[in-house]
Structure formats: structure tokens, C-alpha cells
Enzyme design. Sequence first.
Site, PDB file in Angstrom:
ATOM      1  N   ARG A  50      -7.589  -1.723   4.834  1.00  0.00           N
ATOM      2  CA  ARG A  50      -6.866  -2.250   3.675  1.00  0.00           C
ATOM      3  C   ARG A  50      -6.672  -3.758   3.765  1.00  0.00           C
ATOM      4  O   ARG A  50      -6.564  -4.435   2.743  1.00  0.00           O
ATOM      5  CB  ARG A  50      -5.502  -1.549   3.551  1.00  0.00           C
ATOM      6  CG  ARG A  50      -5.609  -0.121   3.068  1.00  0.00           C
ATOM      7  CD  ARG A  50      -4.251   0.442   2.670  1.00  0.00           C
ATOM      8  NE  ARG A  50      -3.347   0.550   3.792  1.00  0.00           N
ATOM      9  CZ  ARG A  50      -3.350   1.560   4.666  1.00  0.00           C
ATOM     10  NH1 ARG A  50      -4.230   2.538   4.527  1.00  0.00           N
ATOM     11  NH2 ARG A  50      -2.509   1.617   5.667  1.00  0.00           N
ATOM     12  N   TYR A  94      -7.293  -6.333   0.749  1.00  0.00           N
ATOM     13  CA  TYR A  94      -6.329  -7.305   0.237  1.00  0.00           C
ATOM     14  C   TYR A  94      -6.943  -8.702   0.147  1.00  0.00           C
ATOM     15  O   TYR A  94      -6.700  -9.446  -0.812  1.00  0.00           O
ATOM     16  CB  TYR A  94      -5.089  -7.347   1.131  1.00  0.00           C
ATOM     17  CG  TYR A  94      -4.334  -6.045   1.195  1.00  0.00           C
ATOM     18  CD1 TYR A  94      -4.422  -5.097   0.165  1.00  0.00           C
ATOM     19  CD2 TYR A  94      -3.526  -5.725   2.295  1.00  0.00           C
ATOM     20  CE1 TYR A  94      -3.742  -3.904   0.226  1.00  0.00           C
ATOM     21  CE2 TYR A  94      -2.832  -4.523   2.351  1.00  0.00           C
ATOM     22  CZ  TYR A  94      -2.952  -3.614   1.325  1.00  0.00           C
ATOM     23  OH  TYR A  94      -2.265  -2.439   1.389  1.00  0.00           O
ATOM     24  N   TYR A 102       2.356  -2.969  -9.237  1.00  0.00           N
ATOM     25  CA  TYR A 102       3.263  -1.830  -9.414  1.00  0.00           C
ATOM     26  C   TYR A 102       4.653  -2.141  -8.857  1.00  0.00           C
ATOM     27  O   TYR A 102       4.790  -2.760  -7.803  1.00  0.00           O
ATOM     28  CB  TYR A 102       2.671  -0.619  -8.690  1.00  0.00           C
ATOM     29  CG  TYR A 102       3.471   0.645  -8.787  1.00  0.00           C
ATOM     30  CD1 TYR A 102       3.679   1.265 -10.022  1.00  0.00           C
ATOM     31  CD2 TYR A 102       4.006   1.247  -7.654  1.00  0.00           C
ATOM     32  CE1 TYR A 102       4.398   2.439 -10.118  1.00  0.00           C
ATOM     33  CE2 TYR A 102       4.731   2.426  -7.741  1.00  0.00           C
ATOM     34  CZ  TYR A 102       4.925   3.008  -8.974  1.00  0.00           C
ATOM     35  OH  TYR A 102       5.636   4.180  -9.073  1.00  0.00           O
ATOM     36  N   HIS A 107       8.135  -3.804  -8.049  1.00  0.00           N
ATOM     37  CA  HIS A 107       8.465  -5.217  -7.849  1.00  0.00           C
ATOM     38  C   HIS A 107       7.295  -5.844  -7.083  1.00  0.00           C
ATOM     39  O   HIS A 107       6.941  -5.377  -5.993  1.00  0.00           O
ATOM     40  CB  HIS A 107       9.761  -5.330  -7.047  1.00  0.00           C
ATOM     41  CG  HIS A 107      10.288  -6.734  -6.966  1.00  0.00           C
ATOM     42  ND1 HIS A 107       9.557  -7.786  -6.476  1.00  0.00           N
ATOM     43  CD2 HIS A 107      11.494  -7.250  -7.348  1.00  0.00           C
ATOM     44  CE1 HIS A 107      10.271  -8.892  -6.526  1.00  0.00           C
ATOM     45  NE2 HIS A 107      11.465  -8.582  -7.064  1.00  0.00           N
ATOM     46  N   VAL A 129       7.860  -6.771  -3.191  1.00  0.00           N
ATOM     47  CA  VAL A 129       8.455  -5.843  -2.225  1.00  0.00           C
ATOM     48  C   VAL A 129       7.357  -4.989  -1.612  1.00  0.00           C
ATOM     49  O   VAL A 129       6.642  -4.288  -2.333  1.00  0.00           O
ATOM     50  CB  VAL A 129       9.520  -4.941  -2.901  1.00  0.00           C
ATOM     51  CG1 VAL A 129      10.073  -3.945  -1.902  1.00  0.00           C
ATOM     52  CG2 VAL A 129      10.645  -5.804  -3.465  1.00  0.00           C
ATOM     53  N   GLN A 161       6.546   4.253   3.210  1.00  0.00           N
ATOM     54  CA  GLN A 161       5.166   4.653   3.512  1.00  0.00           C
ATOM     55  C   GLN A 161       5.132   5.567   4.736  1.00  0.00           C
ATOM     56  O   GLN A 161       4.369   5.361   5.681  1.00  0.00           O
ATOM     57  CB  GLN A 161       4.280   3.425   3.721  1.00  0.00           C
ATOM     58  CG  GLN A 161       4.164   2.553   2.457  1.00  0.00           C
ATOM     59  CD  GLN A 161       3.257   1.359   2.635  1.00  0.00           C
ATOM     60  OE1 GLN A 161       3.068   0.858   3.741  1.00  0.00           O
ATOM     61  NE2 GLN A 161       2.681   0.892   1.544  1.00  0.00           N
ATOM     62  N   ALA A 184      10.130   8.154  -6.631  1.00  0.00           N
ATOM     63  CA  ALA A 184      10.580   7.770  -7.976  1.00  0.00           C
ATOM     64  C   ALA A 184       9.632   8.347  -9.016  1.00  0.00           C
ATOM     65  O   ALA A 184       8.434   8.464  -8.783  1.00  0.00           O
ATOM     66  CB  ALA A 184      10.638   6.239  -8.102  1.00  0.00           C
ATOM     67  N   THR A 210       9.157   8.087   0.364  1.00  0.00           N
ATOM     68  CA  THR A 210      10.119   7.302   1.146  1.00  0.00           C
ATOM     69  C   THR A 210      11.086   8.251   1.864  1.00  0.00           C
ATOM     70  O   THR A 210      11.564   9.214   1.272  1.00  0.00           O
ATOM     71  CB  THR A 210      10.913   6.356   0.234  1.00  0.00           C
ATOM     72  OG1 THR A 210       9.994   5.473  -0.427  1.00  0.00           O
ATOM     73  CG2 THR A 210      11.918   5.537   1.042  1.00  0.00           C
TER      74      THR A 210
END
Length: 849
Positions: free
Chosen positions: A654, A658, A680, A682, A685, A754, A795, A823
Amino acid sequence: MCTRHRQSARGLWAGILLLVAATALAEAPVVAQSLEQRIAAIEQTNKTAPWQVSAALIEALGAERATLTDPLRFRVELVEARNLALGGNYVGGLALAESMLKREIAPDLRIRALTLAVNMTTNVADYPRAFQWLHEGLGLLDQTTTTQPRLLGMASYLYLRVGEERLALDYAQQALDVARAAGSVRDQCIALSDFAIALDEIGHTAQAESSSREQIETCGRAEDPVFVADGHKGVGKALLAQDLYAQAIPWLTDARKQFKSAGFTSGYLETGVLLAKALLHSDGPLGRARELLDEALPTFEAQQARDNIERTRLLLSEILERQGRSAEALQELRLAQAAHEYLDAVARERRLGFLQAQFDSEAKERRIADLQGERQLQAAEIAARSRSQWLQGLGLMCLILVAALLVSLLARTHSDRRRYRELSERDGLTGLYNHQSTLRLGRLLQARSRREHKPFTAIVADIDYFKQINDRFGHAAGDAVLRSLGQLLLEVFPAHAVVGRSGGEEFTMLIDASVDQARYLIEELRRRTTHLVMHDERLEYSLSYGLSAASESQSSLEEILRSADMALYEAKRSGRNRVIDAANLPMATRAESGLVVVGSGIQFGRHLSSRCLSEIQEAECVFVLTDGAAHAMIAELRPDLIDLRVHYAPGKDRRQTYREMDAAIMAEVRAGKRVCAVFYGHPGVFADVPHAVIRKAREAGFSARMEPGISSEACLYADLGIDPGRSGVQSIEATQFLLEDRQIDTRSLLLLWQVALTGDTACTRFHAEPEELERLVERLLLDYPADHEVILYEATRLPIEPFRADRLALRDLASARYEEYTTLVIPPCPQRHPDIAAQFLQSLRSVGK
């Protein structure tokens, strides 16, 4: 069932109806008592057999129906109205019930008619009339000696529909108590059904299941097939709510058969949707689930049954998603969302109908009291005509007083309506316009200023160090500052200006005046913004201002506000407590090229701010890395968006992904374009790319900034009802927590992000590894007891779906289900084992060496 069998069944059913009708005709009575017995038999048949049987018996009365007494005729019409409703013809049923209620009849029969009328008006969402008839029926209860549990049950159901859950459960319990004490077996059957519905609606699924099972047994003794079927449906629905999908299937299958046998179409189709859900979540055949949904949807659409439409289309969307038909699934999701929005509007109307009915009832009582007083005054006036003139004058004064009271009541009603309208447009804390009203009225003011050739200026203000005010003096002090500032803004700015609270500590003022006039108003506001005294301490505060005037280059309200926002940002950046005009910003700041990183929030449609939406619409180049639903919505706004998900690949590091994203975004920034990158939640964060590209853009001399969004952590606090300020919070990425020397303060809240990627130091996987989860549990057991309750939180990304909050013991974490975004929430616990924890961390460091 094959065609031949279906035809045989229809033929047999028709034969039964003809036989019942023929038998009724053959036994035609010759005395009034026989007619009474036949009407009673029709009523009993209507309760225990398909409605077509009682309809045939009524038709068999023939000419004798004209000889029925008024009470007997009323009872026959009650059965006819119920049959119309059972057959799905609510309009016809209501018309008949309404005509019956215009007649004078005994209280017992009138209550029965009112109960049926309330039932039907509730089903067609005519809540004002339903409450009107309900209140009339409840008012008649003291005029009858017979028990009326069914009206109490309808009161329970109706109050459920307007959100009065405590009142609804109380009425359901009253109905059940009355039925058990003095009611028939059928009364107990229906009361159990109402009680189960109330329990199910308020989330007491286990109790609802128990009540539904008792309902099946009781309604079986009452020989009522519809309510027996409803009991099976209730058990199946309760099992679905407990995720016991396989156990729910036989109950729902039996319920469908019984509804079909009873001729109750709506119950048959609604149960089919529940059965489709059970099949879908128990790995049953998707084809069968789709058949059930396709069978029900046309009838729901014809009936405009939006709640059933929403449930059906959500399940269709899930089936299509599993079949890889994402575009069709998204379309079904949108249709479900449209039904959900309609239901929200209906719920508001329903609540308004309830409040209006309450208001009308109270107004009628006041009116009756006024009229009674008026009558007494008139009687006193007639009796006093022979008395002296001064008594006549006194009576006249009393009449004037009554008229004044009526006028006062009308004025109060008008005032209340105006107040409700203002509450929907204004911020409850400051009394200023809310954000939506500010934009709406601002566009009207700008249009008027254009017509009258006047200047137009936008001012955006933000309280400096507002968080420090809350932290030092408390949120009550922060609210006091906001209220005081709101009052000052209303006093300083002219009455025709639009003054609103944009959110938090930010305010927007729109005036049809020049920048110089705006500066004068700002200076007057700064002069009057002094201090407050809180808890014997002096609380001083200041504001930063950004202002921008309309011009040929920026004519829309959104462009003007964006320029004012940039000026406010510059005022904050350059030291706060100052006024910056967008026209005086350096060219580098005002240049169109540059980078802005925005957050989509967790629920794009609800969480995206108008400022972020404007950035997406105005940018020349838009990069997107969000969930699927948000991506589809942004694609409708910007079909030319660039999808950053293409850089991911199975087994790929990853960190390399990035850096590729960094390069793609910076290439467009260096090309001199106005770039917007949407991430996605904030964007700052637990995000690598947003911070990296902002740093690189600034190092290259470009304007770059970040707009905040609603994060998963913010949703977590709201959904779980947690205040992080009560015990403090430690928020750590799970792998970082496990591998680094991190000390836990068990007295505070611990958030591990995560969790599924625990131990993935290679940054290549997106799934959970049981071995790594076991390792994480071992580490946590050094500080927490094995039975300590923890929460797995996710969420919700769509407003029509629930959030996940699975509560389990710490020891069971390794066997739980995980998504990439799950989470782990560990509530505070005072127990600690510092020596054992230190030994474990030492062993981890030894393994690393």
C-alpha cells in the site's frame, strides 16, 4: 403447485362458497330471533373464515336485508366495511364506515365502527381523521358496560405510528389486561397481536416473539385464521431481528400459506418480503428470494405502500449487488432512498397530525367551556332584564370579556404558527438564520441588489480560539459567547441584512452595501465585542473576518462566499483578530490553480458540507477515493472524475500505492490546474496521501489546504453515546499499538483502528488474520480482564442502514467478523497489570531483534 392443482383448488373454493350461500338461503328464518342468529353467524364467520365466505352469507340474505332493524343493519354493514378493507379496498371501506358514523347508534356499536374506521384510516395514513375518531371512541368508553380492548389496541398502534412509544405500550398493556379479565378468546387474540406489535416496534424482540407465540395458541382457539397467520409472521419477524434467519423461514412460510388461505393479500405479500430477507441472509436461493420480491412490488406500488416499497427495493438492491449488477443495484438503492425520504416526510406529517389533533381537542374543550360560560351569561342577562340598568351593563361587559378571550386565543394560535415557522428557519442557540436559510435568503438579497444596481458584500467571521474557551470555561460558556455574539450581530447589522450561523463558531453576514460600508459595520461590531464574566473570571474573545464583494469575475453567491472563506483563512493564518478583504489577497493566494483536499464524510449525502461541494463543482480536476455510494454520487456531479482506486492491486504494497496516488495528484497541480481531491471521512485522519500531497504542493509553491469532514471517530461518539471528555481517549492504529512500546491507561477509552489489518507490516493485505488477532488479544489481556466487554464498531455509510455495534467479551475477539474498516472500542476499566504488560512488551522487542 402445477396449473391443474391450482385450478382444482379454485374450483373447490368456489364450490364451498356456493354451498355456504345455498345453506344460508335454505335456512332462511321467519322470525326476528332467527335473523339475529344469522347476523351473529355472519359476524363469527367473518372472524374465523376468509372474508369471501361472510360476503356470500350477506348476499344470501337477499330481500330479508330490508327488514333488518337499525342495529342489525349496522352490524351487517360493519362486516361489509371490514371485508372491503381485507380485500385491499380501503377507500370503499372508509366511505362506508364514514356514512355509518353519521347515524345515531348505541355506544357499543359506535365504538366498534370507530375502531374499524381508525384501523382503516391508519392504513391509508389519514392520521388527523384517525386521531379524531380515536378520541371520540375513547370518550365513549365510560358510556358502555362491555369491554373494549380492541379500541385500546388501536390506540396503541396509532400512538406507535406518531412516536409516542410509552403511551402506545401502556395502551397495549391495558388492552391485554382488559381482554384477559373480561374479554372473549378473540379479544385476547387481538390484544396479544397489538401487544406483540408494540413490543416489536420499540425493539423488545424477545418479548415480542413470546407474545406472538402465545397469540398463535390463543387465536387458534378463537378460530381466527388471519390473526393465527399474523402470529406466525410475528414469530418469524422477531427471529429475523435476532439474526436467526434459518429458524425464521418455516414460520414465515406457514404465515404466507395461512394468509393466502384467509384471502388477506397484504399480509401474504408482506410476509413474502420477510421470507425473501430470511432466504437472502441464510444463503438460500437468490432466485426464490427475487421471485418473492417481484411478486410483492407491483401491489405495493399500486397501494403506494412506501414502507413496503423501501424494504422490497433494499433487498432487491442487495440481490443485484451480489449478482455483480452494481448499476441496477444503485438504481434500486436510489428508489429505496426516495421511498425513505417520502416516509420521513409522512412521519413528520403524521407527527403534525397528532399534534394538530391534540391542539384541536384542547381548542374544542376551551371553546365548549367558553360557550358554556357564554350561555350562562346570556341566561343571567335574560333573568336580569327586570333589574336595574347597571346590571345590564355588567352583563354587556362580561360578553365583551368573552369576545376578548376568543380574540386572544386566535392571536395566540397565529403567534404559535409563526413561531414554529421561525424555529424551522433559525438556529436554536443564537436566533440567527441557519445555514440553509442564509443561502436561500442571500440569493434573494443578491438578486434584489442586482435589480437595484446596488453593491453586494459577503462577510464570513469565525471566533478565535473557540475550542480553548470550551476547554477552559466549559461548553456552557461557549454557548453563552455564541448567544451574546448572535445578539450583537442582530443589533449591529441592518434589519434587511441576512445574518446567519454557518455552523460551530462560524457566522455569515450578507448585505447590499459596499466593502467600505461592510468594514464600518465590522469595526462597530469589534468595538462592541468586549468580554463576558463566567464563574467570576473575565472571558475575552475576538473574531477573524473575511469579506468579499460581488464582481464580474465572481457573480454567484457560492463564488463570493468562497472568496470570503479564503480571506478568512488568510486572517486566521496571519495571526487572527483581523479583517481581510479578498481583493487584497496576494495573487498566489487568489490564484485559481492549486490544491484543496476535502472529506466526503461517512454518509456523503448528509455529511458533505456546502463548501466541499462547491470545491468539487468548481475544480478543473477532481480525484476521488471514497466508498462506492459516495463515488457514484460524485460521478453524477463530475463524470470526468479520476478514480484513485485503480492504484490498488492484490498483494501490492500500500505504501507504493500511496506514492502513485501522490504522483498522479501532483502532476495535475504542477500543470497549473485547480485540483480537488476527495477522500473518505475526514481527509486528515488516518490518511497518508492527503497530508503528503498538501506538503508537496506547498513545497512547490502552490496554494494547498484541507477542508475537514465528518470522521468515523465522530460518528462513533454519536452512535455509541460516548463523551471522550469524561475519561479521556487513546486512539491508536492496531498494528502500531501491538508492535510499539505503548502504555495503556485503562481508566480512559481505548480506540484501536484497522483491527483487521493487525500485524500487516508488509502493507499488502485487506483481511484479518486469526493468528495476529490472537496476538492482539494476548496483549490486551495483560491490562484488561477476559470478560471485559468490548465493542466492534462500523459507521453506517447509508442513512437507511444501521451502524454496527457488536458487544462481546475480550476473550472472543479473535473469532469475530471483521471488515477492513472495523474499529475496536474498549471502554474504561480500572484493573491493570503493569508488571505483566512490561514483560510482554519486552518479549515483543526480543522477537523483533
